[in-house]
Design an enzyme around this catalytic site. Structure first.
Site, PDB file in Angstrom:
ATOM      1  N   ASP A   1     -13.879 -15.192 -12.223  1.00 60.78           N
ATOM      2  CA  ASP A   1     -12.926 -15.021 -11.127  1.00 60.78           C
ATOM      3  C   ASP A   1     -11.524 -14.755 -11.667  1.00 60.78           C
ATOM      4  O   ASP A   1     -11.158 -15.224 -12.750  1.00 60.78           O
ATOM      5  CB  ASP A   1     -12.868 -16.282 -10.259  1.00 60.78           C
ATOM      6  CG  ASP A   1     -14.193 -16.561  -9.567  1.00 60.78           C
ATOM      7  OD1 ASP A   1     -15.103 -15.723  -9.704  1.00 60.78           O
ATOM      8  OD2 ASP A   1     -14.310 -17.598  -8.897  1.00 60.78           O
TER       9      ASP A   1
ATOM     10  N   LYS B   1      -3.756 -25.664  -3.201  1.00 62.32           N
ATOM     11  CA  LYS B   1      -4.495 -24.440  -3.567  1.00 62.32           C
ATOM     12  C   LYS B   1      -4.447 -23.355  -2.501  1.00 62.32           C
ATOM     13  O   LYS B   1      -4.136 -22.192  -2.794  1.00 62.32           O
ATOM     14  CB  LYS B   1      -5.944 -24.782  -3.906  1.00 62.32           C
ATOM     15  CG  LYS B   1      -6.725 -23.572  -4.421  1.00 62.32           C
ATOM     16  CD  LYS B   1      -8.111 -23.939  -4.896  1.00 62.32           C
ATOM     17  CE  LYS B   1      -8.823 -22.704  -5.442  1.00 62.32           C
ATOM     18  NZ  LYS B   1     -10.182 -23.029  -5.942  1.00 62.32           N
TER      19      LYS B   1
ATOM     20  N   ASP C   1     -12.550 -10.734  -5.953  1.00 61.02           N
ATOM     21  CA  ASP C   1     -12.126 -10.761  -7.360  1.00 61.02           C
ATOM     22  C   ASP C   1     -13.087 -11.568  -8.219  1.00 61.02           C
ATOM     23  O   ASP C   1     -12.746 -11.979  -9.326  1.00 61.02           O
ATOM     24  CB  ASP C   1     -10.714 -11.354  -7.479  1.00 61.02           C
ATOM     25  CG  ASP C   1     -10.668 -12.833  -7.124  1.00 61.02           C
ATOM     26  OD1 ASP C   1     -11.422 -13.234  -6.210  1.00 61.02           O
ATOM     27  OD2 ASP C   1      -9.899 -13.590  -7.725  1.00 61.02           O
TER      28      ASP C   1
END
Length: 465
Positions: free
Chosen positions: A72, A147, A348
């Site tokens: 990632d 996050k 991603d």
């Protein structure tokens, strides 16, 4: 489990891994402590199969592992911004620069947030409510709480959006404790307080997080601001094609066009891999009618509709980053195909078999470097310029600062054949389109070089070329 040294983690937890594979529901249930329990359990099963294969006389290097290994991006939206700006500080935070240890951007932001909250508590310059909120959040701050706002900042998350994200994370923490108590790291008293947290409290933490991101990624915010400013300017520009359309088809909208700008042209740019990106958020009119089973609303999408500027402003940053994601994916896919690699990807996250991880890792980095080996923003700027060719911006200046210029403009407009203001400005726009640099207004602007302002809705911005 968020561990950095995989080999050490494996050796320390060997017994737990084997127990999870053999007795997932009746054993220690160690796998349930993972952030993603079922993914962890899948790995436990695969490790057990590999060890069994070796015990039966097979060589580990001959084992055909079907478990996809994914790589990632490190908050890849910020990676793209750092690549665009050749930002060394921001790039280091998201692992674009070779360092001895892997960097974790969420932890870096968390450290800055902690310092800001500690400073607030020390200075006691907050109201009673916010001071109590600061004291409550400081000891329980963790990576998970920061996050989501960090991940979505590149997609234009607002303060309200970040506050809601933190609230959702808190609800998940409480729910995780209810369904899987072994995962929790908080005391019962803290969990009880978390259940009663309000959006006004998470708003305090959200602001600290967003301010910390701005501090760490200055260049990312500058690019995001540049994209937003260009969107405002492009969608509030004027061209004679739009004016004629309104005159012929919507006279009432024409009367207010110079106070309420309207554009029928979407935002567009060319991605690094050559794909045209068209962002077309329109204000599509709706119709309602009564049917046999009640009222029905439908969108009249066949009718030519103006752009929805609010949606364009919210969408420009995330869609721009997504177009860079897509370009990187396209380039990686092409290169991986040429190398004979089998891989899959979501956004991603790139997956391949264990024996090809290093090959794919090399390709990912090579293509990212290739992507930003050019000054891509220069090409985006040219795309925006081409988009507003033969368009003009309505700007304002202070009469008291430039009385001579104000008098000359008033005198010129006095001789226009049109009497109403919208018609005067439309007449002037048509002449400017035809005459270009030779138009008297252009010459006056070059002569006086006034400080001008651009008004969008109720906000005023200084206009700079």
């Amino acid at each position: 489990f968020g561990q950095k040294n995989c080999l050490e983690f494996y050796e320390e937890n060997y017994d737990n891994i084997i127990d999870s594979a053999r007795n997932p529901m009746t054993g220690k249930k160690w796998w349930m402590k993972a952030d993603k329990p079922f993914s962890a359990l899948a790995v436990c099963f695969e490790i057990k199969k590999i060890l069994d294969y070796r015990m039966s006389g097979g060589k580990i290097e001959d084992y055909k592992c079907r478990l996809p290994i994914h790589q990632d991006g490190s908050c890849n939206g910020l990676q793209h911004y750092a690549g665009l700006a050749a930002d060394e500080t921001g790039g280091a935070a998201v692992n674009l620069i070779r360092l001895e240890t892997k960097q974790d951007v969420y932890t870096k932001v968390l450290e800055i947030v902690k310092k800001k909250i500690e400073q607030d508590i020390l200075e006691q310059n907050l109201g009673t409510v916010n001071l109590e909120t600061a004291k409550f959040f400081l000891p329980i701050l963790n990576r998970k709480l920061v996050k989501r706002p960090v991940m979505t900042t590149v997609y234009g998350v607002t303060l309200a959006g970040a506050s809601s994200q933190i609230m959702q994370t808190i609800k998940e923490i409480v729910e995780d404790h209810r369904t899987n108590p072994s995962k929790t790291t908080f005391s019962n008293e803290t969990l009880h307080k978390l259940k009663s947290v309000q959006l006004t409290q998470t708003s305090y933490l959200a602001k600290k997080i967003l301010d910390s991101i701005d501090e760490l990624f200055v260049h990312a915010k500058q690019i995001e601001k540049w994209l937003l400013q260009n969107t405002k300017r492009i969608l509030t520009s004027y061209n004679i094609k739009t004016i004629d359309h309104l005159l012929n088809n919507n006279p009432s909208s024409f009367e207010t066009i110079f106070t309420t700008p309207m554009s029928f042209f979407p935002m567009s740019w060319i991605s690094p891999c050559g794909l045209p990106v068209i962002q077309a958020y329109r204000k599509i009119p709706t119709s309602r009618f009564n049917g046999a089973i009640g009222k029905t609303t439908w969108n009249n999408s066949n009718k030519l509709s103006p752009m929805d500027r609010r949606k364009h402003e919210l969408g420009i940053a995330p869609n721009f980053i997504h177009s860079l994601d897509a370009a990187h994916l396209f380039m990686t896919c092409d290169s991986a195909n040429k190398a004979g690699l089998t891989f899959s990807a979501i956004h991603d996250s790139y997956w391949t078999h264990p024996n090809n991880v290093e090959k794919l890792s090399k390709i990912l980095r090579e293509q990212f470097v290739e992507l930003y080996s050019m000054d891509y923003l220069k090409y985006v700027r040219q795309d925006f310029i081409n988009q507003v060719k033969n368009s003009y911006q309505l700007v304002y200046f202070k009469k008291k600062d430039y009385p001579g210029l104000a008098n000359k403009i008033a005198e010129i407009r006095k001789h226009y054949p049109e009497r109403k203001k919208p018609h005067k400005l439309a007449f002037e726009l048509r002449e400017m389109t035809e005459q270009g640099e030779e138009h008297i207004m252009r010459k006056l602007y070059q002569r006086y070089k006034p400080r001008v302002f651009h008004i969008v809705s109720d906000k005023c911005y200084e206009y700079r070329n």
